[in-house]
Design an enzyme around this catalytic site. Structure first.
Site, PDB file in Angstrom:
ATOM      1  N   THR A   6       0.812  -1.221   0.000  1.00  0.00           N
ATOM      2  CA  THR A   6       0.000   0.000   0.000  1.00  0.00           C
ATOM      3  C   THR A   6       0.840   1.263   0.000  1.00  0.00           C
ATOM      4  O   THR A   6       0.480   2.277  -0.621  1.00  0.00           O
ATOM      5  CB  THR A   6      -0.928   0.003   1.236  1.00  0.00           C
ATOM      6  OG1 THR A   6      -1.826  -1.090   1.112  1.00  0.00           O
ATOM      7  CG2 THR A   6      -1.733   1.285   1.340  1.00  0.00           C
TER       8      THR A   6
ATOM      9  N   THR B 210       1.501  -4.823   4.098  1.00  0.00           N
ATOM     10  CA  THR B 210       1.334  -5.278   5.483  1.00  0.00           C
ATOM     11  C   THR B 210       0.752  -6.691   5.586  1.00  0.00           C
ATOM     12  O   THR B 210       0.976  -7.374   6.581  1.00  0.00           O
ATOM     13  CB  THR B 210       0.403  -4.316   6.260  1.00  0.00           C
ATOM     14  OG1 THR B 210      -0.852  -4.243   5.592  1.00  0.00           O
ATOM     15  CG2 THR B 210       1.008  -2.933   6.377  1.00  0.00           C
ATOM     16  N   ASP B 211       0.024  -7.116   4.520  1.00  0.00           N
ATOM     17  CA  ASP B 211      -0.708  -8.381   4.647  1.00  0.00           C
ATOM     18  C   ASP B 211       0.177  -9.570   5.015  1.00  0.00           C
ATOM     19  O   ASP B 211      -0.188 -10.386   5.847  1.00  0.00           O
ATOM     20  CB  ASP B 211      -1.460  -8.692   3.340  1.00  0.00           C
ATOM     21  CG  ASP B 211      -2.644  -7.751   3.132  1.00  0.00           C
ATOM     22  OD1 ASP B 211      -3.018  -7.039   4.087  1.00  0.00           O
ATOM     23  OD2 ASP B 211      -3.181  -7.723   2.012  1.00  0.00           O
TER      24      ASP B 211
ATOM     25  N   GLN C 253      -3.984 -21.100  18.925  1.00  0.00           N
ATOM     26  CA  GLN C 253      -4.747 -20.096  18.165  1.00  0.00           C
ATOM     27  C   GLN C 253      -4.765 -18.753  18.879  1.00  0.00           C
ATOM     28  O   GLN C 253      -5.095 -17.735  18.281  1.00  0.00           O
ATOM     29  CB  GLN C 253      -6.213 -20.545  18.020  1.00  0.00           C
ATOM     30  CG  GLN C 253      -6.404 -21.775  17.186  1.00  0.00           C
ATOM     31  CD  GLN C 253      -7.861 -22.231  17.147  1.00  0.00           C
ATOM     32  OE1 GLN C 253      -8.761 -21.556  17.647  1.00  0.00           O
ATOM     33  NE2 GLN C 253      -8.096 -23.370  16.535  1.00  0.00           N
ATOM     34  N   CYS C 254      -4.450 -18.754  20.170  1.00  0.00           N
ATOM     35  CA  CYS C 254      -4.487 -17.498  20.932  1.00  0.00           C
ATOM     36  C   CYS C 254      -3.373 -16.574  20.449  1.00  0.00           C
ATOM     37  O   CYS C 254      -2.290 -17.036  20.079  1.00  0.00           O
ATOM     38  CB  CYS C 254      -4.287 -17.765  22.413  1.00  0.00           C
ATOM     39  SG  CYS C 254      -5.584 -18.748  23.140  1.00  0.00           S
TER      40      CYS C 254
ATOM     41  N   THR D 261       2.898 -10.072  14.427  1.00  0.00           N
ATOM     42  CA  THR D 261       1.668 -10.499  13.762  1.00  0.00           C
ATOM     43  C   THR D 261       0.915  -9.249  13.322  1.00  0.00           C
ATOM     44  O   THR D 261       0.916  -8.250  14.041  1.00  0.00           O
ATOM     45  CB  THR D 261       0.780 -11.278  14.768  1.00  0.00           C
ATOM     46  OG1 THR D 261       1.510 -12.413  15.210  1.00  0.00           O
ATOM     47  CG2 THR D 261      -0.515 -11.742  14.150  1.00  0.00           C
TER      48      THR D 261
END
Ligand code: ASP
Length: 345
Positions: free
Chosen positions: A16, A92-93, A281-282, A169
């Site tokens: 972007t 960023t993805d 998953q946390c 993340t």
């Protein structure tokens, strides 16, 4: 006495930050580096020598794959001695995947590789790209009191924070504060000045020269558990042809169903030589597989604990280890070690 002007190489991959609107579709699409840099005249105020390399064409990072990671790594390797630091402009993805991958591929790294991008294109009035780019350049040029690079690892600079790349993340699709590392403190905070948290910065124990590992093995997938997953779905995924490694995204502290159909399917995959890495998953915390019976049975079936690793780092670490041609047993051994600060064992 001559003072050293920092020598920085910008590697522009797309994202972007450098995009413009397609007049026909009104969708954002990557555009060239001269457009980007023309929009940040302040860069000239930095007393640095800055060169650039750009992807031809620049890409949306949703299209990023291991061959692009090799291109970035090659640009760094070929220019390693000539520059004090590297700034990678990236969408960023998949930024956290690229940061994690590069942290493994660039063995013995002792110079800064700072990855940044933005949520709004650099041509927009309210862009976050200008500040992110300027600060990334300053971080890449920063030295300690002995004149050594302050940052000697792959890091993500975004919205006033510097994060370890393989701990990061993407946490927001529409907030300027788009990245976070839940299981590791920030490497620096950016306020009026840049405050480095020196105790958090990675220092490679090896004094050997940079060694780039280009081979990344894509025979790795992620399986995220959800209540209602059927035995057929699970067995179908575990039997993916050619698969060598699976990041199993489990509940909470590393828990999965303890039903026989589930545990048997995992055990059979492990017995076929597939490495199953248990990752929570946390977003924060990690796997403590002895806490609950449901985690215990997964361990008994042969799944390896991912501790507090992110799924981005888990996937790219498996790609890197299998890329080195290691056996499943050797891969499991390395999954139990921190190779470049990616996990707390
Ligand atoms: N789709 C864009 C990319 O990852 C999003 C961004 O850069 O923020 O390239």
């Amino acid at each position: 006495m001559t003072t050293h002007r920092p020598q920085i190489l910008i590697i522009y991959t797309g994202g972007t930050i450098g995009m413009i609107e397609n007049p026909a579709t009104h969708a954002l699409q990557p555009f060239d580096f001269s457009h980007l840099i023309d929009n940040v005249p302040k860069v000239k105020k930095l007393d640095y020598d800055i060169d650039n390399i750009q992807f031809a064409p620049p890409i949306d990072s949703a299209n990023m794959n291991p061959s692009h990671w090799s291109d970035i790594a090659r640009a760094i390797e070929e220019n390693y001695d000539r520059y004090d630091g590297f700034v990678v402009l990236h969408g960023t993805d998949t930024m956290a995947f690229t940061a994690s991958a590069l942290s493994f591929m660039l063995e013995n790294l002792s110079k800064p590789v700072i990855i940044t991008g933005s949520q709004l294109p650099i041509g927009e009035v309210r862009t976050d790209g200008e500040e992110n780019l300027i600060t990334a350049l300053q971080v890449a040029a920063a030295t300690d009191k002995n004149g050594r690079p302050m940052v000697q690892e792959v890091a993500i600079l975004f919205n006033n924070s510097l994060w370890r790349g393989n701990r990061s993340t993407k946490t927001s699709a529409d907030n300027f504060n788009a990245f976070k590392s839940y299981n590791y403190p920030p490497l620096a905070r950016i306020g009026l000045g840049i405050t480095f948290h020196e105790e958090a910065l990675y220092r490679s124990p090896s004094k050997r020269p940079l060694k780039v590992r280009y081979a990344m093995d894509s025979a790795v997938i992620c399986i995220e558990l959800n209540p209602g997953m059927t035995v057929d779905t699970l067995r179908y995924l575990l039997a993916t042809p050619g698969i060598k490694g699976i990041v199993l995204k489990t509940y909470g502290a590393g828990n999965s169903p303890s039903d026989a159909w589930f545990i048997d399917a995992i055990r059979e995959a492990v017995q076929r030589g597939v490495v199953v890495l248990n990752v929570t998953q946390c977003v924060s915390g990690g796997v403590h597989n002895t806490l609950y019976e449901t985690g215990n049975s997964l361990t008994a079936a042969g799944a390896v604990s991912g501790h507090d690793i992110t799924s981005e780092a888990a996937i790219t670490k498996l790609m890197y280890l299998f890329g080195m041609g290691l056996s499943a047993e050797a891969v499991k051994t390395y999954l139990g070690c921190a190779l470049c600060g990616e996990v707390t064992i």
